[in-house]
Design a protein around this motif. Structure first.
Motif, mmCIF file in Angstrom:
data_model
loop_
_atom_site.group_PDB
_atom_site.id
_atom_site.type_symbol
_atom_site.label_atom_id
_atom_site.label_comp_id
_atom_site.label_asym_id
_atom_site.label_seq_id
_atom_site.Cartn_x
_atom_site.Cartn_y
_atom_site.Cartn_z
ATOM 1 N N SER A 1 1.027 -1.480 0.109
ATOM 2 C CA SER A 1 -0.195 0.235 -0.105
ATOM 3 C C SER A 1 1.122 1.498 -0.054
ATOM 4 O O SER A 1 0.682 1.988 -0.651
ATOM 5 C CB SER A 1 -0.726 -0.109 1.574
ATOM 6 O OG SER A 1 -1.862 -0.949 1.181
ATOM 7 N N ALA B 1 -7.145 10.541 -4.793
ATOM 8 C CA ALA B 1 -8.350 9.851 -3.991
ATOM 9 C C ALA B 1 -7.505 8.523 -4.189
ATOM 10 O O ALA B 1 -8.408 7.657 -3.368
ATOM 11 C CB ALA B 1 -9.528 9.735 -5.470
ATOM 12 N N TYR B 2 -7.079 7.843 -4.995
ATOM 13 C CA TYR B 2 -5.970 6.752 -4.747
ATOM 14 C C TYR B 2 -5.055 6.950 -4.062
ATOM 15 O O TYR B 2 -4.758 6.024 -2.747
ATOM 16 C CB TYR B 2 -5.473 6.527 -5.782
ATOM 17 C CG TYR B 2 -6.507 6.111 -7.182
ATOM 18 C CD1 TYR B 2 -7.541 6.060 -7.318
ATOM 19 C CD2 TYR B 2 -5.894 5.815 -8.777
ATOM 20 C CE1 TYR B 2 -8.557 5.923 -8.127
ATOM 21 C CE2 TYR B 2 -7.172 5.482 -9.387
ATOM 22 C CZ TYR B 2 -8.128 5.267 -9.393
ATOM 23 O OH TYR B 2 -9.082 4.778 -10.297
ATOM 24 N N THR C 1 -5.270 8.398 -1.182
ATOM 25 C CA THR C 1 -5.994 8.697 -0.069
ATOM 26 C C THR C 1 -6.383 7.098 0.364
ATOM 27 O O THR C 1 -6.144 7.174 1.842
ATOM 28 C CB THR C 1 -7.078 9.873 -0.165
ATOM 29 O OG1 THR C 1 -6.606 11.068 0.187
ATOM 30 C CG2 THR C 1 -7.512 10.089 1.144
ATOM 31 N N ALA C 2 -6.913 6.820 -0.526
ATOM 32 C CA ALA C 2 -7.400 5.326 -0.379
ATOM 33 C C ALA C 2 -6.090 4.602 0.322
ATOM 34 O O ALA C 2 -6.235 3.549 0.939
ATOM 35 C CB ALA C 2 -7.998 4.937 -1.415
#
Length: 535
Positions: free
Chosen positions: A486, A497-498, A500-501
């Protein structure tokens, strides 16, 4: 801790429930207790104090005479609890001992459990170091194979046409599974009285719910039995371990010996502030102790709780405890389903914590027994208000100890034929730490063999704890890999956004890694008292 204790089973606090006055079902009743009851308690306290001040002994102080010593006692002609049957491995042999007698237990090809002397008749190699081949136990030294009854069925090096020698057999012992425990008769198996295997009626009560676990401990089985039949130490030794143990509740107790025989003793006891809560305790020779009590729940239902203690002697300064807790309701309904969902590895970790809280001073007590080489009356100061079962047990040893390999009684003793030092070193110590035990793991394993280690004392004897430990270790590795993945993806991703995820995923797997580490620690690491952790 409090949740586990409420079950009445996960700790030694539940063994004898020496502080039942703190149970929630009685709290309101205690607050309403009349002054008359308190006056009675005060009177009992004064009477106990006066008798102890005069130096009176709770039992007889007469030395054992020829007529009250059991002449025919033979330690071999007894049933001993070997192991929890569910924990005996099916893929290999298991080495166990009774006193200094080495045994090996294994399942044969027919699924029958067998017990042999742990010694190959060829060159005295340990059969427990062998393996199972076609339902037979094979010695890994030269490949001799043995049936469950000890008969030698194969010798690879035997000359063509030659017969297997009659002496090429291993001694077999009578062994039987009873109520989930494997028992062994140490004398001639042809004389084994199977009907005399200890039977516990309460296990068959409707709705009965119980837990069992095995623990190897670094002190003599007599010290263990003393400790587990001693309700007075619980509020002090286990202070704040759960809600039933608080040091300010330490108090005098009233004991009533109901029975004394050559095979044990029995009686009742209660705290002076709660005479309505009566515990029943029984010691059954040679190594069984049992405690039970009943409480009335708010709805009027009786809860019957009991603890069964099976203490197998495994040599000087060591023993194995098989402890079984249970609860049943008088209405026959199953005991609380909520408690059944508590992971057993968690409950076992609480039990091991309780045993570790006592381990330091009990090991030291065992050292005194061996080093001083004197009967316990010379250095025990027993009180009528707390030590009755301890003295009853040592006096029982006075009666029958001469029929044991060694013992330390109240007024008499008989040291072991071989000294503890000679038994343990140097050859015996080397053989012990180099052998696999109990056929899983070995010297050099990350959890090295150590008689004070929680892993060695319990986890190797418990499938549930080993399984939980393995799952935690696998999940921890997976969390580490996923966390690194990750983090790497978050670096190369261009969309916020990616990123943050992936950061959220990384945080969650970090939490998972931390929780797995806590689980591993709880299963494998010994308890250390808070006041011992500061420099």
């Amino acid at each position: 801790m409090a949740t586990a204790a409420a079950v009445g089973c996960p700790s030694k606090l539940a063994i004898i429930r020496s502080i039942p006055s703190s149970c929630s079902s009685f709290s309101s009743r205690q607050r309403r207790r009349s002054s008359a009851l308190n006056a009675i308690a005060d009177q009992i306290t004064r009477q106990l104090g006066e008798s102890e001040g005069r130096g009176e002994d709770p039992l007889t102080e007469e030395a054992p005479s020829a007529e009250n010593v059991q002449v025919g006692y033979n330690w071999e002609e007894q049933w001993y609890p070997l192991y929890l049957t569910s924990e005996v491995p099916r893929d290999g042999p298991l080495a166990l001992t009774v006193f200094d007698r080495s045994l090996v237990v294994f399942y044969d090809g027919d699924g029958k459990i067998n017990c042999l002397e742990d010694r190959c008749p060829h060159r005295a190699a340990k059969l427990s170091e062998g393996q199972l081949m076609d339902g037979r136990l094979e010695c890994l030294y030269h490949g001799w194979q043995f049936e469950g009854d000890g008969t030698c069925a194969r010798i690879p090096q035997l000359a063509p046409g030659a017969k297997i020698p009659k002496r090429a057999c291993a001694r077999s012992y009578a062994a039987k599974d009873s109520q989930g425990v494997l028992w062994v008769w140490m004398a001639d198996q042809r004389t084994a009285p199977y009907e005399k295997i200890p039977y516990f009626e309460h296990y068959d009560k409707p709705g009965w719910w119980g837990l069992s676990s095995a623990h190897e401990l670094p002190y003599d089985h007599s010290v263990l039995l003393e400790n587990l039949m001693d309700p007075a130490h619980i509020p002090i030794s286990h202070d704040r371990t759960d809600k039933t143990a608080r040091r300010e509740l330490a108090q005098a107790m009233v004991f009533d010996v109901k029975e004394r025989t050559d095979v044990g003793f029995a009686g009742t006891w209660h705290n002076i502030t709660t005479p309505e809560i009566v515990n029943f305790t029984r010691f059954q020779a040679p190594c069984v102790a049992y405690n039970e009590f009943k409480v009335v729940l708010p709805d009027g239902t009786e809860r019957h709780s009991s603890t069964t203690i099976l203490a197998r002697p495994t040599g000087q300064g060591k023993c194995m405890l098989i402890i079984r807790f249970g609860n049943a309701l008088s209405n026959g309904k199953p005991f609380s389903a909520a408690f059944r969902r508590i992971p057993q590895w968690f409950i076992h970790s609480t039990a091991t914590t309780i045993l570790e809280q006592d381990m330091g001073f009990l090991s030291a007590q065992n050292e005194v027994l061996i080093r001083e080489n004197r009967p316990t009356k010379d250095y025990y100061l027993n009180l009528r208000s707390q030590d009755v079962w301890v003295e009853e047990y040592r006096k029982w040893l006075d009666k029958v100890g001469h029929g044991m390999p060694y013992y330390y009684g109240h007024r008499t003793l008989s040291p072991a034929r071989v000294s503890a030092l000679e038994e343990g070193a140097p050859a015996g110590l080397t053989a012990s730490i180099s052998s696999t035990y109990p056929s899983k793991g070995a010297f050099g394993h990350k959890y090295a063999r150590d008689p004070t280690s929680r892993y060695f004392r319990h986890v190797v004897h418990c499938k549930k704890c080993r399984t939980a430990l393995s799952n935690f270790e696998k999940a921890q590795k997976a969390s580490l890999v996923l966390g690194l993945l990750s983090a790497g993806l978050a670096i190369i991703m261009s969309k916020p956004a990616y990123r943050t995820a992936l950061v959220i995923v990384g945080f969650l797997v970090s939490v998972s890694y931390f929780l797995c580490a806590l689980g591993i620690k709880k299963i494998t690491e010994n308890y250390v008292r808070p006041h011992r952790t500061t420099l």
